[in-house]
Design an enzyme around this catalytic site. Structure first.
Site, PDB file in Angstrom:
ATOM      1  N   GLU A 189      13.835  26.169  57.611  1.00 40.69           N
ATOM      2  CA  GLU A 189      12.801  26.804  56.763  1.00 40.69           C
ATOM      3  C   GLU A 189      11.956  27.954  57.711  1.00 40.69           C
ATOM      4  OE1 GLU A 189       9.541  24.076  55.523  1.00 40.69           O
ATOM      5  OE2 GLU A 189      10.788  22.514  56.785  1.00 40.69           O
ATOM      6  N   CYS A 208      11.687  20.418  54.671  1.00 44.96           N
ATOM      7  CA  CYS A 208      12.296  19.727  55.849  1.00 44.96           C
ATOM      8  C   CYS A 208      13.399  18.596  55.763  1.00 44.96           C
ATOM      9  CB  CYS A 208      11.294  18.740  56.608  1.00 44.96           C
ATOM     10  SG  CYS A 208       9.575  19.671  56.854  1.00 44.96           S
ATOM     11  N   HIS A 262      10.793  11.143  58.602  1.00 44.06           N
ATOM     12  CA  HIS A 262      10.339  12.536  59.073  1.00 44.06           C
ATOM     13  C   HIS A 262       8.960  12.359  59.624  1.00 44.06           C
ATOM     14  CE1 HIS A 262       9.255  16.863  58.588  1.00 44.06           C
ATOM     15  NE2 HIS A 262       8.273  16.400  57.611  1.00 44.06           N
TER      16      HIS A 262
HETATM   17  N1  CAA Z   1     -10.731  10.155  67.364  1.00 44.63           N
HETATM   18  C1  CAA Z   1      -9.724   9.596  66.874  1.00 44.63           C
HETATM   19  N2  CAA Z   1      -9.210  10.244  65.797  1.00 44.63           N
HETATM   20  C2  CAA Z   1      -9.616  11.241  65.317  1.00 44.63           C
HETATM   21  C3  CAA Z   1     -10.505  12.178  66.025  1.00 44.63           C
HETATM   22  C4  CAA Z   1     -11.121  11.623  67.108  1.00 44.63           C
HETATM   23  N3  CAA Z   1     -12.066  12.236  67.812  1.00 44.63           N
HETATM   24  N4  CAA Z   1     -10.854  13.248  65.265  1.00 44.63           N
HETATM   25  C5  CAA Z   1      -9.853  13.168  64.057  1.00 44.63           C
HETATM   26  N5  CAA Z   1      -9.169  12.089  64.044  1.00 44.63           N
HETATM   27  C6  CAA Z   1      -8.139  11.464  63.039  1.00 44.63           C
HETATM   28  C7  CAA Z   1      -8.762  11.813  61.610  1.00 44.63           C
HETATM   29  O1  CAA Z   1      -9.234  10.588  61.391  1.00 44.63           O
HETATM   30  C8  CAA Z   1      -7.315  11.802  61.073  1.00 44.63           C
HETATM   31  O2  CAA Z   1      -6.611  10.503  60.962  1.00 44.63           O
HETATM   32  P1  CAA Z   1      -6.456   9.662  59.600  1.00 44.63           P
HETATM   33  O3  CAA Z   1      -5.860  10.509  58.588  1.00 44.63           O
HETATM   34  O4  CAA Z   1      -5.752   8.374  59.868  1.00 44.63           O
HETATM   35  O5  CAA Z   1      -7.818   9.503  59.011  1.00 44.63           O
HETATM   36  C9  CAA Z   1      -6.356  12.529  62.036  1.00 44.63           C
HETATM   37  O6  CAA Z   1      -6.901  12.410  63.303  1.00 44.63           O
HETATM   38  C10 CAA Z   1      -6.304  14.072  61.697  1.00 44.63           C
HETATM   39  O7  CAA Z   1      -7.725  14.728  61.607  1.00 44.63           O
HETATM   40  P2  CAA Z   1      -8.112  15.497  60.436  1.00 44.63           P
HETATM   41  O8  CAA Z   1      -7.803  14.909  59.104  1.00 44.63           O
HETATM   42  O9  CAA Z   1      -9.496  15.668  60.635  1.00 44.63           O
HETATM   43  O10 CAA Z   1      -7.266  16.735  60.736  1.00 44.63           O
HETATM   44  P3  CAA Z   1      -7.180  18.237  60.040  1.00 44.63           P
HETATM   45  O11 CAA Z   1      -7.969  18.113  58.741  1.00 44.63           O
HETATM   46  O12 CAA Z   1      -7.403  19.243  60.921  1.00 44.63           O
HETATM   47  O13 CAA Z   1      -5.846  18.283  59.394  1.00 44.63           O
HETATM   48  C11 CAA Z   1      -3.688  17.865  58.493  1.00 44.63           C
HETATM   49  C12 CAA Z   1      -4.663  17.174  59.579  1.00 44.63           C
HETATM   50  C13 CAA Z   1      -3.850  18.015  57.238  1.00 44.63           C
HETATM   51  C14 CAA Z   1      -2.445  16.840  58.803  1.00 44.63           C
HETATM   52  C15 CAA Z   1      -3.189  19.261  59.215  1.00 44.63           C
HETATM   53  O14 CAA Z   1      -2.477  19.289  60.692  1.00 44.63           O
HETATM   54  C16 CAA Z   1      -1.958  20.035  58.630  1.00 44.63           C
HETATM   55  O15 CAA Z   1      -2.359  20.738  57.698  1.00 44.63           O
HETATM   56  N6  CAA Z   1      -0.708  19.911  58.892  1.00 44.63           N
HETATM   57  C17 CAA Z   1       0.408  20.590  58.187  1.00 44.63           C
HETATM   58  C18 CAA Z   1       0.667  19.911  56.927  1.00 44.63           C
HETATM   59  C19 CAA Z   1       1.625  18.478  57.331  1.00 44.63           C
HETATM   60  O16 CAA Z   1       2.173  18.308  58.350  1.00 44.63           O
HETATM   61  N7  CAA Z   1       1.494  17.546  56.382  1.00 44.63           N
HETATM   62  C20 CAA Z   1       2.371  16.332  56.424  1.00 44.63           C
HETATM   63  C21 CAA Z   1       2.925  16.109  55.190  1.00 44.63           C
HETATM   64  S1  CAA Z   1       3.962  17.503  54.440  1.00 44.63           S
HETATM   65  C22 CAA Z   1       5.436  17.309  55.587  1.00 44.63           C
HETATM   66  O17 CAA Z   1       5.734  16.103  56.131  1.00 44.63           O
HETATM   67  C23 CAA Z   1       6.237  18.384  55.646  1.00 44.63           C
HETATM   68  C24 CAA Z   1       6.064  19.075  56.756  1.00 44.63           C
HETATM   69  O18 CAA Z   1       6.667  18.685  57.652  1.00 44.63           O
HETATM   70  C25 CAA Z   1       5.029  20.093  56.916  1.00 44.63           C
END
Ligand code: CAA
Length: 445
Positions: A83, A120, A244
């Site tokens: 991609e 993916c 994945h």
């Molecule tokens: N100690 C322990 N855990 C902590 C923490 C701390 N100090 N701070 C945050 N966390 C945890 C949060 O609780 C969260 O875990 P849970 O979801 O289990 O509650 C995790 O760390 C991530 O924290 P946030 O949710 O606050 O992180 P974020 O808002 O910055 O973004 C995300 C997370 C949305 C996945 C972002 O990284 C993102 O957009 N990623 C790209 C999209 C993606 O990968 N999506 C996955 C499904 S789509 C897919 O699979 C296709 C692909 O390959 C892209």
């Protein structure tokens, strides 16, 4: 007819490493535990200035072919799943074939080449295409090369930046495979979703939180579809479940739902009942919210049980080892998870021949696919030949300032000149643009 599956596998990581907890988190004003505990990734692999999807894919394919003693006539098909393509017409497979023709005698003029796109999941779809091509008897005794290669970069300051990665997985698909054979049965979960997309742009538009929900919803549909043709899936049916892995925390969520589904109406559910009760059934609740609350409560309790923890440590945790060190490789991710699990077993002297794998692939947009695999006799030798540990050890550890420059180097909208951070040896490198703006590559001894 003989089994068809993965006969050989090779992994190539980008040569730079960004330490997420130590280097990235402080600059983002975030706690390191968000990465180490929450997302579950320690570092991202990134490409040096002379690396891209072609070099990583070609280098993986080259090592695979050399190790297998193959020549170009043995390959009847090259499919690249990516991609991160940089051309809407000329497929990456033609560039990779051009690279291979630089180092092997002969040519690939009679090999069918293509490029697969569905986020993916297209690596798995390319394996499907190769499987069908071989099963249809159109391969003339030749094998197919499937190469999943990506530079999974996000725009700076996008939440996805935390999950970046770059690398390639090359797989040889053939009859009587040495690594795994593929089940005929498959399940799909597919819907028109707007969760993660790149409408003619390099970096993705992502609705991160929604993408997590879509992953889980489509995966669930795919499992149900798979069970409709293959029968109910139970934890004892397979040794590992490579999924994945955009980040290990995502797989942790999927595993939890998967386990709840698999143990429903089994002795495991009965044995857990005295400790945490039985699973809430929809029909026992008058409204959806109450049912969902009860499910959440049950899942929180299930997560803490010895049975669940043991199963997770046994069937899932080993699939995440490499992903924790490299981040998301998009199309290659599920194939890295499989290799990671097999490597874990090989290192512990475990005998896996005949054991089952339960594979969950996913692509945003969105589609999940489930199939089973059976580990074959040659798996151990093939997995032992991987040099991924050496590659990971040799990665250059980026400072934050270097990371910023490297991100700019690979940003198609920027024209920056940056010195390479590692020295290429025995590999294909990017060698600038040609007269029609095509990318050029050469082999460095
Ligand atoms: N100690 C322990 N855990 C902590 C923490 C701390 N100090 N701070 C945050 N966390 C945890 C949060 O609780 C969260 O875990 P849970 O979801 O289990 O509650 C995790 O760390 C991530 O924290 P946030 O949710 O606050 O992180 P974020 O808002 O910055 O973004 C995300 C997370 C949305 C996945 C972002 O990284 C993102 O957009 N990623 C790209 C999209 C993606 O990968 N999506 C996955 C499904 S789509 C897919 O699979 C296709 C692909 O390959 C892209």
């Amino acid at each position: 007819m003989a089994d068809v599956g993965i006969d050989a596998i090779e992994i190539r990581t980008g040569k730079l490493a960004l330490d997420l907890a130590e280097t990235f988190a402080p600059e983002m004003g975030e706690a390191p535990e968000k990465y180490t505990k929450g997302l579950g990734i320690y570092s991202s692999s990134l490409p040096d200035v002379y690396e891209d999807i072609v070099t990583m894919g070609a280098n993986a394919a080259h090592r695979l072919m050399e190790r297998q003693g193959l020549n170009l006539n043995d390959v009847g098909r090259i499919d690249v799943a990516t991609e991160s393509a940089f051309d809407n017409s000329k497929p990456v497979s033609t560039y990779i074939a051009g690279c291979l023709e630089q180092v092997f005698d002969g040519n690939l003029h009679h090999a069918n080449k293509g490029e697969r796109k569905f986020a993916c999941i297209s690596g798995t779809q390319s394996i499907d295409d190769a499987y069908n091509w071989i099963r249809a008897g159109r391969n003339r005794g030749r094998a197919a090369l499937v190469i999943a290669t990506d530079t999974a970069l996000y725009a700076r300051d996008d939440p996805g930046e935390a999950t970046q990665g770059a690398g390639a997985v090359a797989m040889l698909i053939d009859t009587d495979p040495d690594v795994v054979s593929l089940s005929k049965e498959q399940g799909y979960g597919s819907a028109d979703e707007t969760d993660f997309l790149k409408p003619n742009q390099q970096f993705p538009s992502v609705d991160g939180k929604r993408s997590v929900q879509v992953y889980l919803a489509r995966m669930r549909e795919a499992v149900e579809d798979y069970e409709s043709v293959a029968g109910d899936v139970r934890p004892e049916d397979f040794r590992f479940a490579p999924f994945h892995t955009p980040f290990p925390g995502m797989v942790r969520k999927a595993a939890m739902l998967g386990y709840r589904h698999m143990v429903r109406d089994t002795d495991i559910e009965d044995s857990l009942a005295p400790e945490i009760g039985r699973q809430p059934r929809r029909e026992a609740f008058e409204d959806e919210d109450a049912f969902r609350d009860a499910v959440r409560e049950y899942m929180d309790a299930l997560k803490e049980t010895d049975q669940y923890r043991e199963w997770f440590g046994h069937a899932i945790e080993p699939t995440l080892d490499i992903a924790r060190e490299v981040g998301n490789w998009y199309t290659g991710s599920v194939h890295v998870a499989r290799a990671s699990a097999l490597k874990h077993a090989a290192e512990r002297g475990e005998e896996l021949t005949g054991e089952g794998l339960f594979i969950g692939s996913y692509g945003s947009g969105a589609q999940a696919e489930i199939h089973a695999e059976t580990v074959q006799e040659g798996w151990h030798e093939e997995i032992e030949a991987l040099d991924i540990d050496t590659q990971l050890d040799e990665r250059y550890d980026l400072s934050f300032a270097e990371y910023e420059e490297i991100h700019d180097v690979h940003n198609h909208d920027k024209a920056v000149e940056v010195e390479e951070l590692t020295a290429p040896t025995g590999e294909f490198v990017y060698d600038g643009r040609g007269r029609m703006n095509e990318r050029k590559y050469r082999y460095v001894d």
